[in-house]
Motif scaffolding. Structure first.
Motif, PDB file in Angstrom:
ATOM      1  N   ASP A 139      45.810  40.963  35.596  1.00 21.37           N
ATOM      2  CA  ASP A 139      45.319  39.580  35.682  1.00 21.37           C
ATOM      3  C   ASP A 139      46.510  38.703  36.056  1.00 21.37           C
ATOM      4  O   ASP A 139      47.423  38.507  35.244  1.00 21.37           O
ATOM      5  CB  ASP A 139      44.739  39.140  34.333  1.00 21.37           C
ATOM      6  CG  ASP A 139      44.347  37.663  34.335  1.00 21.37           C
ATOM      7  OD1 ASP A 139      44.391  37.030  35.412  1.00 21.37           O
ATOM      8  OD2 ASP A 139      44.014  37.143  33.248  1.00 21.37           O
ATOM      9  N   TYR A 140      46.473  38.194  37.286  1.00 22.05           N
ATOM     10  CA  TYR A 140      47.630  37.422  37.758  1.00 22.05           C
ATOM     11  C   TYR A 140      47.810  36.121  36.979  1.00 22.05           C
ATOM     12  O   TYR A 140      48.902  35.573  36.941  1.00 22.05           O
ATOM     13  CB  TYR A 140      47.498  37.108  39.254  1.00 22.05           C
ATOM     14  CG  TYR A 140      47.743  38.318  40.124  1.00 22.05           C
ATOM     15  CD1 TYR A 140      49.023  38.801  40.312  1.00 22.05           C
ATOM     16  CD2 TYR A 140      46.691  38.993  40.733  1.00 22.05           C
ATOM     17  CE1 TYR A 140      49.270  39.924  41.095  1.00 22.05           C
ATOM     18  CE2 TYR A 140      46.917  40.115  41.525  1.00 22.05           C
ATOM     19  CZ  TYR A 140      48.210  40.575  41.696  1.00 22.05           C
ATOM     20  OH  TYR A 140      48.444  41.689  42.464  1.00 22.05           O
ATOM     21  N   SER A 185      47.000  46.568  39.214  1.00 21.33           N
ATOM     22  CA  SER A 185      46.666  47.655  38.294  1.00 21.33           C
ATOM     23  C   SER A 185      45.274  48.165  38.649  1.00 21.33           C
ATOM     24  O   SER A 185      44.453  47.423  39.202  1.00 21.33           O
ATOM     25  CB  SER A 185      46.664  47.117  36.866  1.00 21.33           C
ATOM     26  OG  SER A 185      45.902  47.964  36.026  1.00 21.33           O
ATOM     27  N   HIS A 186      44.992  49.417  38.309  1.00 24.38           N
ATOM     28  CA  HIS A 186      43.619  49.936  38.498  1.00 24.38           C
ATOM     29  C   HIS A 186      42.648  49.200  37.573  1.00 24.38           C
ATOM     30  O   HIS A 186      41.444  49.285  37.747  1.00 24.38           O
ATOM     31  CB  HIS A 186      43.584  51.445  38.263  1.00 24.38           C
ATOM     32  CG  HIS A 186      43.875  51.848  36.831  1.00 24.38           C
ATOM     33  ND1 HIS A 186      44.972  51.372  36.134  1.00 24.38           N
ATOM     34  CD2 HIS A 186      43.208  52.653  35.976  1.00 24.38           C
ATOM     35  CE1 HIS A 186      44.965  51.889  34.909  1.00 24.38           C
ATOM     36  NE2 HIS A 186      43.904  52.663  34.796  1.00 24.38           N
ATOM     37  N   LEU A 187      43.184  48.467  36.575  1.00 19.70           N
ATOM     38  CA  LEU A 187      42.310  47.731  35.660  1.00 19.70           C
ATOM     39  C   LEU A 187      42.071  46.290  36.104  1.00 19.70           C
ATOM     40  O   LEU A 187      41.384  45.533  35.419  1.00 19.70           O
ATOM     41  CB  LEU A 187      42.905  47.739  34.241  1.00 19.70           C
ATOM     42  CG  LEU A 187      43.106  49.136  33.645  1.00 19.70           C
ATOM     43  CD1 LEU A 187      43.626  49.040  32.214  1.00 19.70           C
ATOM     44  CD2 LEU A 187      41.799  49.938  33.667  1.00 19.70           C
ATOM     45  N   SER A 243      61.270  39.651  35.487  1.00 22.76           N
ATOM     46  CA  SER A 243      60.425  40.777  35.876  1.00 22.76           C
ATOM     47  C   SER A 243      59.041  40.488  35.268  1.00 22.76           C
ATOM     48  O   SER A 243      58.911  39.675  34.361  1.00 22.76           O
ATOM     49  CB  SER A 243      61.033  42.083  35.379  1.00 22.76           C
ATOM     50  OG  SER A 243      62.037  42.496  36.286  1.00 22.76           O
ATOM     51  N   PRO A 244      57.977  41.152  35.762  1.00 25.59           N
ATOM     52  CA  PRO A 244      56.616  40.662  35.498  1.00 25.59           C
ATOM     53  C   PRO A 244      56.265  40.475  34.020  1.00 25.59           C
ATOM     54  O   PRO A 244      56.586  41.313  33.188  1.00 25.59           O
ATOM     55  CB  PRO A 244      55.723  41.760  36.081  1.00 25.59           C
ATOM     56  CG  PRO A 244      56.576  42.481  37.055  1.00 25.59           C
ATOM     57  CD  PRO A 244      57.983  42.349  36.600  1.00 25.59           C
ATOM     58  N   VAL A 245      55.577  39.354  33.763  1.00 25.56           N
ATOM     59  CA  VAL A 245      55.106  39.055  32.402  1.00 25.56           C
ATOM     60  C   VAL A 245      53.581  38.935  32.365  1.00 25.56           C
ATOM     61  O   VAL A 245      53.011  38.569  31.341  1.00 25.56           O
ATOM     62  CB  VAL A 245      55.749  37.762  31.842  1.00 25.56           C
ATOM     63  CG1 VAL A 245      57.225  37.962  31.570  1.00 25.56           C
ATOM     64  CG2 VAL A 245      55.545  36.576  32.787  1.00 25.56           C
ATOM     65  N   ASN A 246      52.918  39.236  33.482  1.00 27.58           N
ATOM     66  CA  ASN A 246      51.454  39.079  33.521  1.00 27.58           C
ATOM     67  C   ASN A 246      50.754  40.226  32.778  1.00 27.58           C
ATOM     68  O   ASN A 246      51.355  41.260  32.506  1.00 27.58           O
ATOM     69  CB  ASN A 246      50.969  39.069  34.983  1.00 27.58           C
ATOM     70  CG  ASN A 246      51.540  37.907  35.748  1.00 27.58           C
ATOM     71  OD1 ASN A 246      52.303  38.095  36.689  1.00 27.58           O
ATOM     72  ND2 ASN A 246      51.201  36.698  35.338  1.00 27.58           N
TER      73      ASN A 246
END
Ligand code: NOJ
Length: 537
Positions: free
Chosen positions: A71-72, A109-111, A55-58
């Motif tokens: 940040d991909y 993300s909105h960021l 599952s995502p680690v970015n």
């Protein structure tokens, strides 16, 4: 796996999903991390896993625990560094284990700097990378709703327009109709492919493209009604035909590299819609390699139900495509809690393992299911999941299926020296990896033995599958590949069962639950104990 079939590892292997926050914590902050995954590769290799999906680690503000990427190319410091990730890839590959990343590209993300630019002015070159609209009659552009509650439109006072978000308002949806955006995302994808990642699990595929005319969804009555989201029929904000074009382009990018794979979260609401999920396999060669059908997850326990799920799913998968099987993930209650409560829990779980690992299709295991982890008990105050926080008590949230991995009966179940981010499930003293490794009859050793059998038997890995009979208690099927024939019978009931064996079954039992099923002296009947399974070769 090695050898000439290495490029189709995703067809023949077993894929294990890790929720990194909850797998193993090496730096003592109560949150699992990438070095923790590296440290457990030997365990995964012992189990026989061929690939790991993380599952995502970015980099992420973690409002949806990583499903909101800022940040991909970055690795979030809570999980470690970019170097830690390289070490993980290297060490996994040394052991013949592939690494599959979660790719969250329906939204950012909105960021994310793209969104910050996009919202900075109407004239910004990235404005159209997201979905911006004027309001209608003093309100939002249409009646669409967000999965996580409220309208899917958020007003931006600075530029006086609404932006669209299928999930949280902090997860603005990308505009896949914009060719520059597509290229930018494919750039991020190539970045990870170049770094050696073997594949991606594509998040939220069915939401990728929205109706060009932004028409109102008609009223509906979904499975979680009266949750407002389910009071609409999502014809205009889900499963739009243009998603296929995106996936075809995505596939072209993957095909520039050898042996890479994409599996899609082709989510459909309960009771599941295999035909819809399978559409995302295209003709079997030009869209996703694998697609998740949720019907098994949503099914009730029982041979008849499981037979129906399998038969619908196999019928839906295109001839040139390949199926995968999944019984649990980080969004659904634990399979042991759904299906294996009570005294016979571990026996029921073994029957499920037999189905998952002996039927046709790439098996996906969710961390901890191999030891029978149950849902955690998460009080309102311990809750972290935004979905639960929004809908509690109507929706209990997804924290209970994300509790720390139960490695041992030591403090915090051996997951971390510190207080974990979510409480450990109370049964960890009995249910843990260390205890089950030592117990030859454990669920864990059962999984391990079956995975090993799959590796030895081409018919189990890649053979055809024919379902037998219509028995309400016993699921039986045969698998065949190049002269090798295998017959599988699984009793999903709590009573012993006498199963007449089909004429074609002549061989011997090569694998079974304990106590071993008996074959009648004439060799034509099988006496299956409660929740017993037998595999004949
Ligand atoms: C599906 C993911 O599995 C889930 O965890 C997430 O919250 C949503 N997509 C939004 O990304």
């Amino acid at each position: 796996m090695g050898g000439s079939n290495d490029h189709i590892w995703w067809k023949h292997g077993v894929i294990y999903q890790i929720y990194p926050r909850s797998f193993y914590d090496t730096n003592g902050d109560g949150v699992g991390d990438i070095p923790g995954i590296t440290a457990k590769l030997d365990y995964l290799s012992w189990l026989g896993v061929d690939a790991v999906w993380l599952s995502p680690v970015n980099t992420s503000p973690m409002l949806d625990f990583g499903y909101d990427i800022a940040d991909y190319r970055g690795i979030d410091p809570i999980f470690g560094s970019n170097e830690d990730f390289d070490v993980l890839i290297r060490e996994a590959h040394v052991r013949g284990i592939k690494i599959v990343m979660d790719l969250v590209i329906n939204h950012t993300s909105h960021l994310h700097p793209w969104f910050i630019e996009s919202r900075s002015s109407r004239g910004n070159p990235k404005r159209d990378w997201y979905i911006w609209r004027d309001g209608r009659k003093g309100g939002p552009p249409n009646n669409w709703r967000a999965v996580f509650g409220g309208r899917s439109w958020e007003w931006d006072g600075a530029t006086e327009q609404y932006y669209h978000h299928s999930f949280l308002k902090e997860q603005p949806d990308l505009n896949w109709r914009n060719p520059e955006l597509r290229e930018a995302v494919f750039g991020e994808v190539r970045y990870w492919l170049d770094r050696g990642v073997d594949g991606f699990r594509l998040d939220a595929v069915v939401w990728f493209v929205k109706d060009e005319r932004f028409r109102d969804n008609p009223p509906g009555w979904g499975p979680n009604a009266p949750r407002p989201y389910d009071l609409q029929n999502h014809v205009y904000d889900q499963n739009r035909p243009e998603v296929h074009g995106v996936l075809r382009e995505f596939r072209t990018v993957l095909d520039e590299y050898d042996g890479r794979m994409a599996v899609g979260e082709t989510y459909t609401e309960s009771p599941g819609d295999p035909v819809q999920s399978a559409r995302y396999l295209g003709d079997g060669t030009d869209e996703l390699h694998l697609a998740f059908d949720f019907s098994l997850i949503f099914s009730k326990y029982g041979a008849a139900r499981f037979r129906e799920c399998l038969s619908n799913w196999y019928a839906a998968v295109p001839d040139e495509g390949w199926s995968c099987l999944v019984m649990g993930n980080h969004d659904q209650p634990r399979m042991a809690s759904r299906w294996c409560r009570g005294r016979d829990g571990m026996m029921k779980a073994k029957a499920l393992a037999a189905l998952l690992l002996a039927a046709r299709g790439t098996p996906f295991l969710y961390y901890g299911d191999e030891i029978g982890m149950m849902n955690g008990r998460i009080g309102r105050r311990q809750m972290r999941d935004p979905l639960g926080l929004k809908y509690w008590p109507f929706h209990p949230g997804r924290d209970r299926e994300r509790t720390p991995m139960q490695w041992s009966d030591g403090p915090h179940a051996g997951f971390s020296p510190a207080e974990p981010w979510l409480p450990v499930t109370d049964n960890y003293r009995e249910v843990n990896v260390e205890a089950q490794i030592k117990d030859p009859d454990s669920l864990l050793n059962f999984y391990r033995a079956l995975i090993s059998l799959r590796k030895e038997r081409p018919a189990l890995r890649s053979g055809s599958l024919k379902l037998h009979g219509s028995d309400p208690e016993v699921l039986s099927f045969s698998r065949e590949e190049g002269g090798e024939r295998i017959f599988v019978a699984i009793n999903f009931s709590g009573a012993a069962y006498y199963l007449p064996l089909p004429e074609s079954v002549e061989g011997r039992i090569v694998f079974s639950t304990e106590p071993s099923p008996l074959i009648s002296s004439a060799g034509k009947c099988l006496d299956l104990p409660p929740y017993g399974a037998a595999i004949f070769s």
